[in-house]
Design a protein around this motif. Sequence first.
Motif, PDB file in Angstrom:
ATOM      1  N   VAL A  62       1.094  -1.248   0.170  1.00  0.00           N
ATOM      2  CA  VAL A  62      -0.108   0.251  -0.016  1.00  0.00           C
ATOM      3  C   VAL A  62       0.849   1.256  -0.002  1.00  0.00           C
ATOM      4  CG1 VAL A  62      -1.579   1.127   1.426  1.00  0.00           C
ATOM      5  CG2 VAL A  62      -1.875  -1.127   1.092  1.00  0.00           C
ATOM      6  N   ARG A  63       1.940   1.120   0.914  1.00  0.00           N
ATOM      7  CA  ARG A  63       2.677   2.095   1.036  1.00  0.00           C
ATOM      8  C   ARG A  63       3.661   2.701  -0.447  1.00  0.00           C
ATOM      9  NH1 ARG A  63       5.556   0.216   6.066  1.00  0.00           N
ATOM     10  NH2 ARG A  63       4.060   1.157   7.829  1.00  0.00           N
ATOM     11  N   LEU A  64       4.074   1.550  -1.001  1.00  0.00           N
ATOM     12  CA  LEU A  64       4.565   1.764  -2.361  1.00  0.00           C
ATOM     13  C   LEU A  64       3.794   2.252  -3.425  1.00  0.00           C
ATOM     14  CD1 LEU A  64       7.328  -1.072  -2.269  1.00  0.00           C
ATOM     15  CD2 LEU A  64       7.565   1.365  -1.679  1.00  0.00           C
ATOM     16  N   ALA A  65       2.675   1.608  -3.295  1.00  0.00           N
ATOM     17  CA  ALA A  65       1.675   1.958  -4.403  1.00  0.00           C
ATOM     18  C   ALA A  65       1.424   3.506  -4.323  1.00  0.00           C
ATOM     19  CB  ALA A  65       0.267   0.986  -4.292  1.00  0.00           C
ATOM     20  N   ALA A  66       0.945   4.007  -2.989  1.00  0.00           N
ATOM     21  CA  ALA A  66       0.499   5.416  -3.083  1.00  0.00           C
ATOM     22  C   ALA A  66       1.709   6.394  -3.372  1.00  0.00           C
ATOM     23  CB  ALA A  66       0.202   5.511  -1.536  1.00  0.00           C
ATOM     24  N   TYR A  67       2.924   5.927  -2.961  1.00  0.00           N
ATOM     25  CA  TYR A  67       4.128   6.705  -3.277  1.00  0.00           C
ATOM     26  C   TYR A  67       4.675   6.745  -4.745  1.00  0.00           C
ATOM     27  CZ  TYR A  67       5.273   8.144   1.794  1.00  0.00           C
ATOM     28  OH  TYR A  67       5.258   8.328   2.844  1.00  0.00           O
ATOM     29  N   LEU A  68       4.487   5.699  -5.482  1.00  0.00           N
ATOM     30  CA  LEU A  68       4.809   5.597  -6.734  1.00  0.00           C
ATOM     31  C   LEU A  68       3.810   6.169  -7.637  1.00  0.00           C
ATOM     32  CD1 LEU A  68       6.144   1.918  -6.641  1.00  0.00           C
ATOM     33  CD2 LEU A  68       7.342   3.649  -7.410  1.00  0.00           C
ATOM     34  N   ALA A  69       2.369   6.124  -7.095  1.00  0.00           N
ATOM     35  CA  ALA A  69       1.348   6.697  -7.940  1.00  0.00           C
ATOM     36  C   ALA A  69       1.570   8.201  -8.338  1.00  0.00           C
ATOM     37  CB  ALA A  69       0.038   6.346  -7.390  1.00  0.00           C
ATOM     38  N   ASP A  70       1.796   8.836  -7.290  1.00  0.00           N
ATOM     39  CA  ASP A  70       2.071  10.206  -7.187  1.00  0.00           C
ATOM     40  C   ASP A  70       3.488  10.674  -7.820  1.00  0.00           C
ATOM     41  OD1 ASP A  70      -0.394  10.604  -6.858  1.00  0.00           O
ATOM     42  OD2 ASP A  70      -0.168  10.484  -4.473  1.00  0.00           O
ATOM     43  N   GLY A  71       4.497   9.844  -7.861  1.00  0.00           N
ATOM     44  CA  GLY A  71       5.783  10.023  -8.285  1.00  0.00           C
ATOM     45  C   GLY A  71       6.720  10.531  -7.469  1.00  0.00           C
ATOM     46  N   PHE A  72       6.250  10.332  -5.953  1.00  0.00           N
ATOM     47  CA  PHE A  72       6.948  10.501  -4.924  1.00  0.00           C
ATOM     48  C   PHE A  72       8.114   9.531  -4.514  1.00  0.00           C
ATOM     49  CE2 PHE A  72       2.926  12.871  -3.445  1.00  0.00           C
ATOM     50  CZ  PHE A  72       3.257  14.016  -4.111  1.00  0.00           C
ATOM     51  N   LEU A  73       8.219   8.547  -5.305  1.00  0.00           N
ATOM     52  CA  LEU A  73       9.189   7.372  -5.111  1.00  0.00           C
ATOM     53  C   LEU A  73       9.647   6.749  -6.500  1.00  0.00           C
ATOM     54  CD1 LEU A  73      10.591   5.924  -2.668  1.00  0.00           C
ATOM     55  CD2 LEU A  73       8.700   4.041  -2.999  1.00  0.00           C
ATOM     56  N   SER A  74      10.668   6.478  -6.628  1.00  0.00           N
ATOM     57  CA  SER A  74      10.939   5.822  -8.048  1.00  0.00           C
ATOM     58  C   SER A  74      11.179   4.475  -7.438  1.00  0.00           C
ATOM     59  CB  SER A  74      12.206   6.390  -8.514  1.00  0.00           C
ATOM     60  OG  SER A  74      13.307   5.948  -7.822  1.00  0.00           O
ATOM     61  N   PRO A  75      10.736   3.459  -8.821  1.00  0.00           N
ATOM     62  CA  PRO A  75      10.830   2.008  -8.488  1.00  0.00           C
ATOM     63  C   PRO A  75      12.426   1.777  -7.756  1.00  0.00           C
ATOM     64  CG  PRO A  75       9.842   2.199 -10.282  1.00  0.00           C
ATOM     65  CD  PRO A  75      10.212   3.543  -9.712  1.00  0.00           C
ATOM     66  N   GLN A  76      13.311   2.338  -8.079  1.00  0.00           N
ATOM     67  CA  GLN A  76      14.774   2.085  -7.742  1.00  0.00           C
ATOM     68  C   GLN A  76      15.156   2.680  -6.794  1.00  0.00           C
ATOM     69  OE1 GLN A  76      13.547   3.080 -10.717  1.00  0.00           O
ATOM     70  NE2 GLN A  76      15.017   4.793 -11.314  1.00  0.00           N
ATOM     71  N   SER A  77      14.371   3.354  -6.038  1.00  0.00           N
ATOM     72  CA  SER A  77      14.816   4.329  -4.656  1.00  0.00           C
ATOM     73  C   SER A  77      15.573   3.495  -3.743  1.00  0.00           C
ATOM     74  CB  SER A  77      13.681   5.122  -4.304  1.00  0.00           C
ATOM     75  OG  SER A  77      13.855   5.553  -3.160  1.00  0.00           O
ATOM     76  N   THR A  78      16.559   3.985  -2.953  1.00  0.00           N
ATOM     77  CA  THR A  78      16.931   3.311  -1.935  1.00  0.00           C
ATOM     78  C   THR A  78      16.063   3.340  -0.763  1.00  0.00           C
ATOM     79  OG1 THR A  78      18.343   5.204  -1.300  1.00  0.00           O
ATOM     80  CG2 THR A  78      19.402   3.560  -2.611  1.00  0.00           C
ATOM     81  N   TYR A  79      14.992   4.388  -0.734  1.00  0.00           N
ATOM     82  CA  TYR A  79      14.073   4.389   0.315  1.00  0.00           C
ATOM     83  C   TYR A  79      13.028   3.154   0.242  1.00  0.00           C
ATOM     84  CZ  TYR A  79      10.879   6.441   3.684  1.00  0.00           C
ATOM     85  OH  TYR A  79      10.028   6.985   4.748  1.00  0.00           O
ATOM     86  N   ALA A  80      12.833   2.902  -1.043  1.00  0.00           N
ATOM     87  CA  ALA A  80      11.786   1.754  -1.108  1.00  0.00           C
ATOM     88  C   ALA A  80      11.660   0.787  -0.028  1.00  0.00           C
ATOM     89  CB  ALA A  80      11.477   1.331  -2.526  1.00  0.00           C
ATOM     90  N   PRO A  81      12.692   0.030   0.057  1.00  0.00           N
ATOM     91  CA  PRO A  81      13.039  -0.951   0.798  1.00  0.00           C
ATOM     92  C   PRO A  81      12.600  -0.750   2.355  1.00  0.00           C
ATOM     93  CG  PRO A  81      14.787  -1.122  -0.587  1.00  0.00           C
ATOM     94  CD  PRO A  81      14.008   0.056  -0.623  1.00  0.00           C
ATOM     95  N   MET A  82      13.182   0.653   2.688  1.00  0.00           N
ATOM     96  CA  MET A  82      12.819   1.129   4.193  1.00  0.00           C
ATOM     97  C   MET A  82      11.313   1.413   4.353  1.00  0.00           C
ATOM     98  SD  MET A  82      16.272   3.481   4.872  1.00  0.00           S
ATOM     99  CE  MET A  82      16.530   3.954   3.120  1.00  0.00           C
ATOM    100  N   LEU A  83      10.632   2.051   3.336  1.00  0.00           N
ATOM    101  CA  LEU A  83       9.287   2.342   3.524  1.00  0.00           C
ATOM    102  C   LEU A  83       8.491   1.264   3.489  1.00  0.00           C
ATOM    103  CD1 LEU A  83       7.246   4.626   2.961  1.00  0.00           C
ATOM    104  CD2 LEU A  83       7.309   4.388   0.626  1.00  0.00           C
ATOM    105  N   ARG A  84       8.962  -0.137   2.673  1.00  0.00           N
ATOM    106  CA  ARG A  84       8.012  -1.130   2.629  1.00  0.00           C
ATOM    107  C   ARG A  84       8.009  -2.031   4.144  1.00  0.00           C
ATOM    108  NH1 ARG A  84       6.128  -4.924  -0.260  1.00  0.00           N
ATOM    109  NH2 ARG A  84       6.490  -4.081  -2.227  1.00  0.00           N
ATOM    110  N   ALA A  85       9.098  -1.739   4.824  1.00  0.00           N
ATOM    111  CA  ALA A  85       9.473  -2.574   5.994  1.00  0.00           C
ATOM    112  C   ALA A  85       9.195  -1.711   7.255  1.00  0.00           C
ATOM    113  CB  ALA A  85      10.951  -3.015   6.092  1.00  0.00           C
ATOM    114  N   LEU A  86       8.994  -0.168   7.184  1.00  0.00           N
ATOM    115  CA  LEU A  86       8.667   0.599   8.294  1.00  0.00           C
ATOM    116  C   LEU A  86       7.657   0.090   9.454  1.00  0.00           C
ATOM    117  CD1 LEU A  86       9.114   3.101   9.719  1.00  0.00           C
ATOM    118  CD2 LEU A  86       7.243   4.048   8.336  1.00  0.00           C
ATOM    119  N   GLY A  87       8.007  -0.397  10.454  1.00  0.00           N
ATOM    120  CA  GLY A  87       7.198  -0.797  11.566  1.00  0.00           C
ATOM    121  C   GLY A  87       7.105  -2.470  11.684  1.00  0.00           C
TER     122      GLY A  87
END
Length: 180
Positions: A17-42
């Motif tokens: 859900v997090r990745l879908a939301a951030y990717l949909a608006d262009g706030f995150l690129s699929p190859q971003s180093t933040y993507a794995p952290m965003l996915r795992a948060l919590g």
Amino acid sequence: MEIRDARPDEFDEVGDVRLAAYLADGFLSPQSTYAPMLRALGADGIGHVLVAVASDRSDLSPQAGTGARPNLGRAPIVGTVTLQGWPHGGEILAGPGEAEIRALAVVPEVRGSGLGRALLTSVIDRAAAAGVRRLVLLTQPDMQAAHHLYETAGFTRLPERDWSPEPGVTLLAYALDLDS
């Protein structure tokens, strides 16, 4: 919609859900180093991860909940937000009494329904009940809809706490003082 604590078996879906939301608006690129952290948060048990699930299928557009992971017959998670307190939150926390709101995300198919506001209200209530005196958060400069949401909820800019996680990237800080 129902807003509740995420269960451990839902963390993969929360990450989707997090990745879908951030990717949909262009706030995150699929190859971003933040993507794995965003996915795992919590998922490590640090903080409180809240999720919004549809109370029934009428809460959803036909496209909602069609991510890659099956939801095993239950209503899909369509939004999430995380609360992390001192000392486990990010770099923005200044000390005890503060907590950070992180990764507020709503799937594109249900935006405009008030779900983002409901998640924000729920996380504020959770923080107040836990005795948090100040909520802080970081947001990207181009997340204008999020800025509006935070400002209408009473958050104010805290420019002295803006943070740069890497060269060329500056995140804007906001804060809300609570009557705990």
